[in-house]
Design a protein around this motif. Structure first.
Motif, short mmCIF file in Angstrom:
data_model
loop_
_atom_site.label_atom_id
_atom_site.label_comp_id
_atom_site.label_asym_id
_atom_site.label_seq_id
_atom_site.Cartn_x
_atom_site.Cartn_y
_atom_site.Cartn_z
N ARG A 61 48.65 39.32 44.71
CA ARG A 61 47.77 40.75 44.98
C ARG A 61 46.60 40.23 43.77
NH1 ARG A 61 51.29 44.61 41.67
NH2 ARG A 61 51.50 45.65 43.63
N ASP A 62 46.96 39.12 43.43
CA ASP A 62 45.54 38.37 43.31
C ASP A 62 43.93 38.37 43.93
OD1 ASP A 62 45.74 37.79 40.34
OD2 ASP A 62 47.25 35.87 40.71
N TYR A 63 44.52 37.76 45.48
CA TYR A 63 43.66 38.11 45.92
C TYR A 63 43.33 39.36 46.61
CZ TYR A 63 43.04 33.63 44.89
OH TYR A 63 42.91 31.68 43.97
N ARG A 64 44.54 40.25 47.05
CA ARG A 64 43.95 41.35 47.72
C ARG A 64 42.87 42.76 47.99
NH1 ARG A 64 48.51 46.44 47.15
NH2 ARG A 64 48.48 47.42 49.12
N GLU A 65 42.19 42.03 46.68
CA GLU A 65 40.68 43.22 46.86
C GLU A 65 40.01 42.01 47.81
OE1 GLU A 65 40.51 45.88 46.28
OE2 GLU A 65 42.24 46.01 45.37
N ARG A 66 40.18 41.27 48.19
CA ARG A 66 39.15 39.87 48.48
C ARG A 66 39.35 40.37 50.19
NH1 ARG A 66 38.86 34.21 45.08
NH2 ARG A 66 38.49 33.52 47.59
N VAL A 67 40.69 40.37 50.49
CA VAL A 67 40.54 40.58 52.11
C VAL A 67 40.22 41.87 52.84
CG1 VAL A 67 42.96 41.17 53.66
CG2 VAL A 67 43.52 39.86 51.60
N THR A 68 39.65 41.62 53.61
CA THR A 68 38.42 42.30 54.75
C THR A 68 39.50 42.97 55.53
OG1 THR A 68 37.18 40.98 55.32
CG2 THR A 68 36.32 41.82 52.95
N ASP A 69 40.24 42.48 56.21
CA ASP A 69 41.14 42.61 57.44
C ASP A 69 41.77 43.70 57.20
OD1 ASP A 69 41.63 41.66 60.44
OD2 ASP A 69 43.14 41.67 59.29
N PRO A 70 41.75 44.91 58.36
CA PRO A 70 42.71 45.59 57.76
C PRO A 70 44.13 44.92 57.94
CG PRO A 70 41.27 46.43 58.98
CD PRO A 70 40.53 45.11 59.24
N ALA A 71 45.14 44.67 59.44
CA ALA A 71 45.33 43.91 59.51
C ALA A 71 46.45 43.31 58.25
CB ALA A 71 45.89 43.33 60.85
N LEU A 72 45.27 42.13 58.02
CA LEU A 72 46.03 41.81 56.81
C LEU A 72 46.80 42.46 55.58
CD1 LEU A 72 47.55 38.64 55.54
CD2 LEU A 72 44.89 37.94 54.62
N GLN A 73 45.79 43.52 55.30
CA GLN A 73 45.91 44.14 54.35
C GLN A 73 47.42 44.53 54.51
OE1 GLN A 73 44.48 45.62 51.39
NE2 GLN A 73 42.43 44.76 50.80
N GLN A 74 47.39 45.04 55.34
CA GLN A 74 48.37 45.68 56.01
C GLN A 74 49.54 45.33 55.28
OE1 GLN A 74 49.11 49.46 56.28
NE2 GLN A 74 51.18 48.99 55.77
N GLU A 75 49.73 44.26 56.36
CA GLU A 75 50.74 42.86 55.50
C GLU A 75 51.22 43.08 54.44
OE1 GLU A 75 50.34 39.58 58.07
OE2 GLU A 75 50.75 40.99 60.01
N ILE A 76 49.70 43.03 53.37
CA ILE A 76 49.72 42.76 52.12
C ILE A 76 50.77 43.85 51.69
CG2 ILE A 76 48.79 42.55 49.65
CD1 ILE A 76 46.68 40.58 51.43
#
Length: 297
Positions: free
Chosen positions: A63-78
Protein backbone atom coordinates in the motif's frame (compact mmCIF):
# COMPACT_ATOMS: atom_id res chain seq x y z
CA UNK A 1 5.04 6.12 -13.17
CA UNK A 2 4.69 2.46 -14.05
CA UNK A 3 5.59 0.60 -17.17
CA UNK A 4 2.62 -1.00 -18.98
CA UNK A 5 1.40 -3.95 -16.95
CA UNK A 6 0.08 -6.92 -18.90
CA UNK A 7 -0.96 -10.08 -17.09
CA UNK A 8 -0.27 -13.08 -19.30
CA UNK A 9 -3.46 -14.82 -20.36
CA UNK A 10 -2.47 -18.21 -18.91
CA UNK A 11 -1.88 -16.82 -15.43
CA UNK A 12 -4.87 -17.20 -13.08
CA UNK A 13 -7.08 -14.30 -12.08
CA UNK A 14 -6.79 -12.98 -8.52
CA UNK A 15 -10.18 -13.71 -6.96
CA UNK A 16 -10.91 -12.60 -3.38
CA UNK A 17 -13.13 -15.22 -1.74
CA UNK A 18 -15.04 -14.36 1.42
CA UNK A 19 -17.28 -16.13 3.95
CA UNK A 20 -15.80 -19.57 3.32
CA UNK A 21 -16.56 -22.08 6.07
CA UNK A 22 -13.82 -24.50 7.11
CA UNK A 23 -15.67 -25.70 10.25
CA UNK A 24 -12.80 -24.53 12.41
CA UNK A 25 -15.07 -24.49 15.46
CA UNK A 26 -15.61 -28.25 15.25
CA UNK A 27 -14.53 -29.87 18.50
CA UNK A 28 -13.27 -33.09 16.91
CA UNK A 29 -10.33 -31.59 15.02
CA UNK A 30 -7.35 -33.49 16.44
CA UNK A 31 -4.49 -31.63 18.09
CA UNK A 32 -2.06 -33.33 15.69
CA UNK A 33 -4.13 -32.95 12.54
CA UNK A 34 -1.37 -33.52 9.96
CA UNK A 35 -0.30 -37.16 9.63
CA UNK A 36 -0.80 -37.55 13.42
CA UNK A 37 2.64 -35.92 13.60
CA UNK A 38 3.56 -33.39 16.28
CA UNK A 39 6.34 -31.96 14.11
CA UNK A 40 4.36 -31.57 10.87
CA UNK A 41 1.32 -30.20 12.67
CA UNK A 42 3.25 -27.72 14.77
CA UNK A 43 5.26 -26.66 11.71
CA UNK A 44 2.00 -25.57 10.06
CA UNK A 45 0.56 -24.22 13.32
CA UNK A 46 3.64 -22.09 13.94
CA UNK A 47 3.26 -20.52 10.50
CA UNK A 48 -0.40 -19.85 11.23
CA UNK A 49 0.52 -17.72 14.24
CA UNK A 50 2.52 -15.42 11.94
CA UNK A 51 -0.18 -14.89 9.33
CA UNK A 52 -2.53 -12.28 10.86
CA UNK A 53 0.30 -9.83 11.67
CA UNK A 54 2.35 -10.88 8.66
CA UNK A 55 -0.49 -10.33 6.20
CA UNK A 56 -1.10 -6.83 7.63
CA UNK A 57 2.60 -6.11 7.20
CA UNK A 58 2.55 -7.23 3.55
CA UNK A 59 -0.55 -5.15 2.85
CA UNK A 60 1.09 -2.09 4.41
CA UNK A 61 4.28 -2.49 2.38
CA UNK A 62 2.42 -2.79 -0.93
CA UNK A 63 0.00 0.00 0.00
CA UNK A 64 2.99 2.35 0.49
CA UNK A 65 3.29 2.53 -3.31
CA UNK A 66 -0.34 2.20 -4.30
CA UNK A 67 -0.83 5.90 -5.02
CA UNK A 68 2.11 5.87 -7.42
CA UNK A 69 0.61 3.13 -9.60
CA UNK A 70 -0.96 4.56 -12.75
CA UNK A 71 -1.66 1.30 -14.56
CA UNK A 72 -5.30 0.20 -14.02
CA UNK A 73 -4.49 -3.52 -14.29
CA UNK A 74 -1.85 -3.38 -11.57
CA UNK A 75 -4.12 -1.19 -9.43
CA UNK A 76 -6.82 -3.86 -9.63
CA UNK A 77 -4.35 -6.59 -8.74
CA UNK A 78 -3.22 -4.61 -5.69
CA UNK A 79 -6.85 -4.19 -4.60
CA UNK A 80 -7.49 -7.93 -4.97
CA UNK A 81 -4.20 -8.78 -3.25
CA UNK A 82 -5.20 -6.66 -0.24
CA UNK A 83 -8.62 -8.32 -0.04
CA UNK A 84 -7.14 -11.81 -0.27
CA UNK A 85 -4.48 -11.15 2.34
CA UNK A 86 -7.07 -9.61 4.64
CA UNK A 87 -9.22 -12.74 4.41
CA UNK A 88 -6.21 -14.96 5.12
CA UNK A 89 -5.51 -13.06 8.31
CA UNK A 90 -9.15 -13.32 9.44
CA UNK A 91 -9.39 -17.09 8.87
CA UNK A 92 -6.08 -17.75 10.59
CA UNK A 93 -7.21 -15.58 13.51
CA UNK A 94 -10.11 -18.00 13.90
CA UNK A 95 -7.82 -21.03 13.71
CA UNK A 96 -5.34 -19.44 16.09
CA UNK A 97 -8.10 -19.18 18.68
CA UNK A 98 -7.96 -22.98 18.79
CA UNK A 99 -4.24 -22.77 19.51
CA UNK A 100 -4.96 -20.36 22.36
CA UNK A 101 -7.34 -22.93 23.85
CA UNK A 102 -4.49 -25.44 23.73
CA UNK A 103 -2.32 -23.11 25.78
CA UNK A 104 -0.22 -21.62 22.98
CA UNK A 105 0.75 -18.01 23.76
CA UNK A 106 -0.72 -16.63 20.55
CA UNK A 107 -1.25 -13.13 21.96
CA UNK A 108 2.36 -12.83 23.13
CA UNK A 109 3.64 -14.19 19.81
CA UNK A 110 1.59 -11.68 17.85
CA UNK A 111 2.94 -8.84 20.00
CA UNK A 112 6.48 -10.02 19.22
CA UNK A 113 5.74 -10.19 15.48
CA UNK A 114 4.17 -6.74 15.59
CA UNK A 115 7.18 -5.29 17.37
CA UNK A 116 9.73 -6.65 14.90
CA UNK A 117 7.74 -6.04 11.73
CA UNK A 118 5.99 -2.75 12.49
CA UNK A 119 7.63 -1.07 15.47
CA UNK A 120 11.18 -1.93 14.41
CA UNK A 121 11.48 -2.90 10.74
CA UNK A 122 8.98 -0.44 9.27
CA UNK A 123 10.24 2.28 11.60
CA UNK A 124 13.94 2.00 10.78
CA UNK A 125 14.11 0.46 7.29
CA UNK A 126 13.27 2.21 4.04
CA UNK A 127 9.95 1.58 2.31
CA UNK A 128 11.88 0.00 -0.57
CA UNK A 129 13.51 -2.40 1.86
CA UNK A 130 10.26 -3.49 3.50
CA UNK A 131 8.63 -3.96 0.08
CA UNK A 132 11.59 -6.08 -1.04
CA UNK A 133 11.17 -8.17 2.11
CA UNK A 134 7.49 -8.62 1.27
CA UNK A 135 8.28 -9.73 -2.29
CA UNK A 136 10.87 -12.21 -1.00
CA UNK A 137 8.39 -13.55 1.58
CA UNK A 138 5.79 -14.01 -1.16
CA UNK A 139 8.37 -16.00 -3.14
CA UNK A 140 9.05 -18.24 -0.14
CA UNK A 141 5.31 -18.75 0.27
CA UNK A 142 4.97 -19.65 -3.41
CA UNK A 143 7.67 -22.30 -3.01
CA UNK A 144 5.83 -23.84 -0.05
CA UNK A 145 2.61 -23.81 -2.07
CA UNK A 146 4.20 -25.75 -4.93
CA UNK A 147 5.87 -28.20 -2.57
CA UNK A 148 2.83 -29.03 -0.47
CA UNK A 149 -0.05 -28.76 -2.91
CA UNK A 150 1.30 -29.95 -6.26
CA UNK A 151 1.28 -33.49 -4.81
CA UNK A 152 -1.58 -35.25 -2.97
CA UNK A 153 0.56 -36.19 0.04
CA UNK A 154 -0.37 -33.33 2.35
CA UNK A 155 -4.08 -33.58 1.53
CA UNK A 156 -4.11 -37.33 2.11
CA UNK A 157 -2.39 -37.02 5.48
CA UNK A 158 -4.22 -34.02 6.93
CA UNK A 159 -7.60 -33.48 8.54
CA UNK A 160 -9.91 -32.43 5.65
CA UNK A 161 -10.91 -29.16 7.34
CA UNK A 162 -7.34 -27.98 7.86
CA UNK A 163 -6.28 -29.33 4.48
CA UNK A 164 -9.09 -27.30 2.93
CA UNK A 165 -8.04 -24.15 4.78
CA UNK A 166 -4.40 -24.44 3.77
CA UNK A 167 -5.29 -25.40 0.20
CA UNK A 168 -7.48 -22.29 -0.15
CA UNK A 169 -4.75 -20.12 1.35
CA UNK A 170 -2.18 -21.71 -0.96
CA UNK A 171 -4.21 -21.28 -4.14
CA UNK A 172 -4.84 -17.62 -3.42
CA UNK A 173 -1.17 -17.07 -2.58
CA UNK A 174 -0.36 -18.56 -5.95
CA UNK A 175 -2.88 -16.29 -7.69
CA UNK A 176 -1.30 -13.11 -6.30
CA UNK A 177 2.32 -14.25 -6.01
CA UNK A 178 3.61 -11.63 -8.47
CA UNK A 179 1.83 -8.54 -7.14
CA UNK A 180 4.38 -7.40 -4.54
CA UNK A 181 7.21 -8.28 -6.95
CA UNK A 182 5.68 -6.21 -9.77
CA UNK A 183 5.18 -3.22 -7.47
CA UNK A 184 8.77 -3.60 -6.27
CA UNK A 185 10.19 -3.76 -9.80
CA UNK A 186 7.92 -1.45 -11.76
CA UNK A 187 6.95 1.18 -9.20
CA UNK A 188 9.48 1.22 -6.35
CA UNK A 189 12.38 0.46 -8.73
CA UNK A 190 14.16 -1.64 -6.11
CA UNK A 191 17.67 -2.62 -7.18
CA UNK A 192 19.04 -6.14 -7.42
CA UNK A 193 21.22 -5.77 -4.31
CA UNK A 194 18.32 -4.85 -2.03
CA UNK A 195 16.15 -7.58 -3.56
CA UNK A 196 18.78 -10.20 -2.69
CA UNK A 197 19.43 -8.74 0.77
CA UNK A 198 15.74 -9.09 1.58
CA UNK A 199 15.78 -12.63 0.18
CA UNK A 200 18.61 -13.56 2.53
CA UNK A 201 16.74 -11.95 5.43
CA UNK A 202 13.56 -13.94 4.87
CA UNK A 203 15.61 -17.11 4.34
CA UNK A 204 16.96 -16.69 7.88
CA UNK A 205 13.89 -15.18 9.56
CA UNK A 206 11.34 -17.73 8.31
CA UNK A 207 12.90 -20.94 9.69
CA UNK A 208 14.22 -19.27 12.85
CA UNK A 209 10.85 -17.80 13.83
CA UNK A 210 9.02 -21.01 12.92
CA UNK A 211 11.34 -23.26 14.91
CA UNK A 212 11.27 -21.04 18.01
CA UNK A 213 7.47 -21.07 18.04
CA UNK A 214 7.40 -24.83 17.44
CA UNK A 215 9.62 -25.42 20.46
CA UNK A 216 7.19 -23.39 22.58
CA UNK A 217 4.31 -25.47 21.22
CA UNK A 218 6.08 -28.75 22.04
CA UNK A 219 6.48 -27.59 25.63
CA UNK A 220 2.82 -26.58 25.78
CA UNK A 221 2.01 -30.10 24.58
CA UNK A 222 3.79 -31.47 27.62
CA UNK A 223 6.54 -33.17 25.66
CA UNK A 224 9.58 -34.15 27.70
CA UNK A 225 13.07 -33.08 26.67
CA UNK A 226 13.65 -36.56 25.23
CA UNK A 227 10.36 -36.49 23.30
CA UNK A 228 11.22 -33.08 21.90
CA UNK A 229 14.67 -34.28 20.87
CA UNK A 230 13.15 -37.22 18.99
CA UNK A 231 10.58 -34.96 17.32
CA UNK A 232 13.26 -32.50 16.21
CA UNK A 233 15.57 -35.24 14.91
CA UNK A 234 12.86 -36.90 12.85
CA UNK A 235 11.30 -33.62 11.78
CA UNK A 236 14.50 -31.92 10.67
CA UNK A 237 15.30 -34.99 8.59
CA UNK A 238 11.85 -34.64 6.98
CA UNK A 239 12.76 -31.04 6.11
CA UNK A 240 16.49 -31.20 5.36
CA UNK A 241 17.45 -34.86 5.00
CA UNK A 242 18.04 -36.71 1.73
CA UNK A 243 14.88 -36.19 -0.32
CA UNK A 244 13.52 -33.89 2.39
CA UNK A 245 11.02 -31.12 1.81
CA UNK A 246 13.72 -28.44 1.53
CA UNK A 247 16.34 -30.54 -0.29
CA UNK A 248 14.21 -31.69 -3.21
CA UNK A 249 15.41 -30.41 -6.60
CA UNK A 250 11.96 -28.89 -7.11
CA UNK A 251 12.49 -26.75 -4.00
CA UNK A 252 16.10 -25.81 -4.63
CA UNK A 253 15.49 -24.85 -8.25
CA UNK A 254 12.50 -22.69 -7.34
CA UNK A 255 14.32 -21.17 -4.36
CA UNK A 256 17.52 -20.29 -6.21
CA UNK A 257 15.64 -18.90 -9.21
CA UNK A 258 15.08 -15.73 -7.20
CA UNK A 259 18.80 -14.99 -7.51
CA UNK A 260 18.59 -14.62 -11.29
CA UNK A 261 18.64 -10.95 -12.33
CA UNK A 262 15.81 -11.55 -14.80
CA UNK A 263 13.63 -13.55 -12.44
CA UNK A 264 9.85 -13.12 -12.36
CA UNK A 265 7.42 -15.15 -10.20
CA UNK A 266 5.32 -16.30 -13.14
CA UNK A 267 8.28 -18.07 -14.72
CA UNK A 268 7.33 -21.02 -12.48
CA UNK A 269 3.78 -20.99 -13.84
CA UNK A 270 0.67 -21.81 -11.89
CA UNK A 271 0.18 -24.65 -9.46
CA UNK A 272 -0.47 -27.88 -11.34
CA UNK A 273 -3.51 -28.74 -9.20
CA UNK A 274 -5.05 -25.27 -9.33
CA UNK A 275 -7.64 -26.00 -12.02
CA UNK A 276 -8.88 -29.09 -10.16
CA UNK A 277 -9.30 -27.06 -6.98
CA UNK A 278 -10.95 -24.11 -8.73
CA UNK A 279 -13.42 -26.24 -10.68
CA UNK A 280 -14.67 -28.00 -7.53
CA UNK A 281 -14.90 -24.76 -5.54
CA UNK A 282 -16.93 -23.13 -8.31
CA UNK A 283 -19.16 -26.22 -8.61
CA UNK A 284 -19.85 -26.85 -4.94
CA UNK A 285 -18.91 -23.65 -3.12
CA UNK A 286 -17.30 -25.90 -0.50
CA UNK A 287 -13.61 -25.15 0.16
CA UNK A 288 -13.18 -28.40 2.10
CA UNK A 289 -14.43 -30.45 -0.85
CA UNK A 290 -12.23 -28.38 -3.15
CA UNK A 291 -9.21 -29.25 -1.04
CA UNK A 292 -10.05 -32.93 -1.24
CA UNK A 293 -9.93 -32.87 -5.06
CA UNK A 294 -6.16 -32.52 -4.72
CA UNK A 295 -6.08 -36.17 -3.67
CA UNK A 296 -6.61 -36.90 -7.37
CA UNK A 297 -3.58 -34.91 -8.46
Amino acid sequence: MTTPHQRQAHNPQIIPREKLDFHLNDQDIPRYWWDKSAFKTRFADAMSTTFPVGERFFISCVRDYRERVTDPALQQEIKDFIRQEGQHGMVHDLFNSRLKEQGVAVGALERIYKYWLFDFFRKYASRKHTLAFTAAAEHMTAIMVHLLFDTPEMIEQADPRLAGMYAWHAMEEMEHKAVAFDVMQKVAKVGYGMRILAFIEISVFFPLATFLVMDHMFKVDGMSRWQRAKAWTKGLWWLYGIGGLFTKPSFLGHYLAYLKPGFHPWQAGELGTYKLWLAELERSGDPIAAGQTLRMA
